[in-house]
Design a protein around this motif. Structure first.
Motif, mmCIF file in Angstrom:
data_model
loop_
_atom_site.group_PDB
_atom_site.id
_atom_site.type_symbol
_atom_site.label_atom_id
_atom_site.label_comp_id
_atom_site.label_asym_id
_atom_site.label_seq_id
_atom_site.Cartn_x
_atom_site.Cartn_y
_atom_site.Cartn_z
ATOM 1 N N LEU A 210 0.829 -1.204 0.000
ATOM 2 C CA LEU A 210 0.000 0.000 0.000
ATOM 3 C C LEU A 210 0.868 1.261 0.000
ATOM 4 N N ALA A 211 2.011 1.207 0.677
ATOM 5 C CA ALA A 211 2.931 2.352 0.673
ATOM 6 C C ALA A 211 3.478 2.604 -0.733
ATOM 7 N N ALA A 212 3.727 1.537 -1.473
ATOM 8 C CA ALA A 212 4.214 1.701 -2.845
ATOM 9 C C ALA A 212 3.151 2.363 -3.715
ATOM 10 N N ALA A 213 1.898 1.968 -3.534
ATOM 11 C CA ALA A 213 0.814 2.603 -4.284
ATOM 12 C C ALA A 213 0.700 4.081 -3.929
ATOM 13 N N ASP A 214 0.861 4.393 -2.659
ATOM 14 C CA ASP A 214 0.836 5.797 -2.233
ATOM 15 C C ASP A 214 1.993 6.575 -2.868
ATOM 16 N N LEU A 215 3.154 5.927 -2.991
ATOM 17 C CA LEU A 215 4.292 6.562 -3.664
ATOM 18 C C LEU A 215 3.947 6.895 -5.105
ATOM 19 N N TYR A 216 3.371 5.939 -5.811
ATOM 20 C CA TYR A 216 2.963 6.187 -7.196
ATOM 21 C C TYR A 216 2.075 7.428 -7.276
ATOM 22 N N GLU A 217 1.105 7.471 -6.373
ATOM 23 C CA GLU A 217 0.150 8.582 -6.399
ATOM 24 C C GLU A 217 0.850 9.899 -6.103
ATOM 25 N N SER A 218 1.797 9.889 -5.175
ATOM 26 C CA SER A 218 2.497 11.127 -4.814
ATOM 27 C C SER A 218 3.384 11.629 -5.956
ATOM 28 N N ILE A 219 3.885 10.718 -6.758
ATOM 29 C CA ILE A 219 4.725 11.095 -7.897
ATOM 30 C C ILE A 219 3.899 11.723 -9.016
ATOM 31 N N GLY A 220 2.619 11.391 -9.047
ATOM 32 C CA GLY A 220 1.764 11.889 -10.119
ATOM 33 C C GLY A 220 1.797 11.008 -11.349
ATOM 34 N N VAL A 221 1.883 9.697 -11.131
ATOM 35 C CA VAL A 221 1.877 8.742 -12.240
ATOM 36 C C VAL A 221 0.590 8.899 -13.055
ATOM 37 N N GLU A 222 0.727 8.983 -14.376
ATOM 38 C CA GLU A 222 -0.430 9.166 -15.249
ATOM 39 C C GLU A 222 -0.883 7.878 -15.922
ATOM 40 N N ARG A 223 -0.011 6.874 -15.969
ATOM 41 C CA ARG A 223 -0.374 5.570 -16.527
ATOM 42 C C ARG A 223 0.507 4.520 -15.876
ATOM 43 N N ILE A 224 0.001 3.307 -15.836
ATOM 44 C CA ILE A 224 0.732 2.214 -15.204
ATOM 45 C C ILE A 224 0.928 1.104 -16.222
ATOM 46 N N TYR A 225 2.187 0.711 -16.403
ATOM 47 C CA TYR A 225 2.543 -0.387 -17.298
ATOM 48 C C TYR A 225 2.702 -1.649 -16.457
ATOM 49 N N PHE A 226 1.704 -2.504 -16.499
ATOM 50 C CA PHE A 226 1.670 -3.692 -15.653
ATOM 51 C C PHE A 226 2.561 -4.806 -16.213
ATOM 52 N N GLY A 227 3.154 -5.577 -15.285
ATOM 53 C CA GLY A 227 3.815 -6.801 -15.700
ATOM 54 C C GLY A 227 2.815 -7.786 -16.266
ATOM 55 N N HIS A 228 1.638 -7.850 -15.642
ATOM 56 C CA HIS A 228 0.500 -8.645 -16.113
ATOM 57 C C HIS A 228 -0.695 -7.712 -16.207
ATOM 58 N N TYR A 229 -1.134 -7.083 -17.256
ATOM 59 C CA TYR A 229 -0.494 -7.030 -18.545
ATOM 60 C C TYR A 229 -1.005 -5.785 -19.229
ATOM 61 N N GLY A 230 -0.130 -5.011 -19.764
ATOM 62 C CA GLY A 230 -0.528 -3.854 -20.538
ATOM 63 C C GLY A 230 -0.662 -2.597 -19.697
ATOM 64 N N VAL A 231 -1.154 -1.552 -20.341
ATOM 65 C CA VAL A 231 -1.147 -0.230 -19.725
ATOM 66 C C VAL A 231 -2.546 0.160 -19.264
ATOM 67 N N SER A 232 -2.605 0.742 -18.065
ATOM 68 C CA SER A 232 -3.826 1.367 -17.580
ATOM 69 C C SER A 232 -3.646 2.873 -17.619
ATOM 70 N N GLU A 233 -4.635 3.553 -18.166
ATOM 71 C CA GLU A 233 -4.627 5.014 -18.187
ATOM 72 C C GLU A 233 -5.412 5.582 -17.002
ATOM 73 N N ASN A 234 -5.718 4.731 -16.041
ATOM 74 C CA ASN A 234 -6.607 5.113 -14.953
ATOM 75 C C ASN A 234 -5.995 4.732 -13.595
ATOM 76 N N PRO A 235 -4.874 5.350 -13.225
ATOM 77 C CA PRO A 235 -4.209 4.971 -11.973
ATOM 78 C C PRO A 235 -5.095 5.054 -10.742
ATOM 79 N N LYS A 236 -5.985 6.035 -10.684
ATOM 80 C CA LYS A 236 -6.829 6.166 -9.494
ATOM 81 C C LYS A 236 -7.685 4.922 -9.284
ATOM 82 N N GLU A 237 -8.153 4.331 -10.374
ATOM 83 C CA GLU A 237 -8.947 3.108 -10.259
ATOM 84 C C GLU A 237 -8.080 1.936 -9.806
ATOM 85 N N VAL A 238 -6.834 1.913 -10.260
ATOM 86 C CA VAL A 238 -5.896 0.879 -9.808
ATOM 87 C C VAL A 238 -5.724 0.950 -8.297
#
Length: 319
Positions: A210-238
């Protein structure tokens, strides 16, 4: 079979057809001055990776970096085999992971403990990577891959202690490996965006996840490239779904841990109950249990349950 997805921002994704499934595990190709790959998948995926590079017009000789988010074999197991085709490439790995790539004995033993008789089919061969072919990067170190782009590395345990997440300055995207879970692309045609945590053994830690997810959010990540699988353009939903499911996973495991005595019984009960919770949740969205997604969810939940019970056993020991 071949499948290349063009994701924009000079990034392509080559499907590795892990488990002989589409949209399970793949390799991201960043077409910078220094051509950079993220993940190799397992060794059986390497022919698909080689064909994908050929279709993209990229020679393995021209690859500069091969980044491994972590050293679990479904992400990194093929790195040694692939490196034989890449004489000029360096493998970038977390400092805690390098020695296990140089000598993969413990990696192999750990995977055999989880996957049993399926190990050879899923992972062979596992080839060692010479130490001089590796680079280790630490938390918040950056790597320039062209005059106009860089990759910044973040230490993100939770799924594993040897896990890096990599932020791309061009796409404002994070290569997440398994840090914030699995994206079930089988549900794309249903118009459903669905993520579950990946809590596999043996270094899972819910607080760190959960701390790692909070880090992502604090950085302002706009998309997430998953190992399984592909890109999400909706980090808040992740993040929302991770925060929803992870406590449920842990509480379900705690109930099984209290009720049963053996590891096998605890894992079986956890797996059964989590699968039921997921099936009910998806059923409410119109996804019935004969949908193909449940085949892979069942497998993932079983491995996740091993990690959950292993975590609870370790917690008990430190009390």
């Amino acid at each position: 079979m071949q499948n290349i997805s063009e994701l924009g921002y000079r990034i392509s994704l080559i499907d590795g057809f892990d488990l002989n499934r589409r949209n399970r595990t793949g390799t991201y190709v960043i077409a910078d001055t220094d051509i950079t790959l993220v993940e190799t998948s397992a060794s059986p995926s390497i022919p698909h990776l080689m064909k994908g590079l050929e279709d993209l017009g990229i020679s393995p000789v021209d690859i500069t970096y091969i980044i491994l988010t972590h050293i679990h074999l479904d992400h990194a197991g093929g790195a040694g085999l692939f490196l034989q085709h890449c004489p000029n490439a360096k493998v970038i790995v977390h400092p805690k992971g390098a020695r296990h790539l140089e000598d993969p004995t413990r990696l192999i033993a750990g995977a055999k403990a989880v996957y049993g008789e399926k190990f050879n089919e899923l992972f062979n061969p596992i080839l060692p990577i010479p130490f001089e072919r590796m680079l280790t990067l630490h938390d918040r170190e950056a790597l320039k891959t062209s005059d106009n782009s860089s990759l910044t590395f973040y230490d993100t345990p939770g799924h594993a202690n040897h896990h890096l997440s990599i932020f791309d300055s061009v796409s404002k995207g994070m290569f997440s490996g398994d840090t914030v879970g699995i994206f079930y692309r089988e549900l794309d045609e249903e118009g459903l965006e669905f993520y579950l945590p990946s809590t596999s053994p043996n270094q899972f830690n819910p607080d760190a996840m959960l701390a790692a997810a909070d880090l992502y959010e604090s950085i302002g990540v706009e998309r997430i490239y998953f190992g399984h699988y592909g890109v999400s353009e909706n980090p808040k939903e992740v993040y929302k779904q991770l925060h929803y499911w992870l406590p449920k996973f842990v509480e379900t495991a705690k109930s099984a841990y209290r009720e049963y005595d053996s590891f096998e019984e605890q894992v079986a009960a956890t797996s059964k109950n989590i699968f039921t919770e997921v099936a009910v949740h998806l059923g409410e969205k119109g996804i019935i249990t004969d949908h193909p997604v449940f085949e892979i969810i069942a497998m993932d939940v079983n491995v996740c349950s091993m990690g959950l019970i292993d975590y609870l056993i370790k917690q008990e020991k430190v009390k």
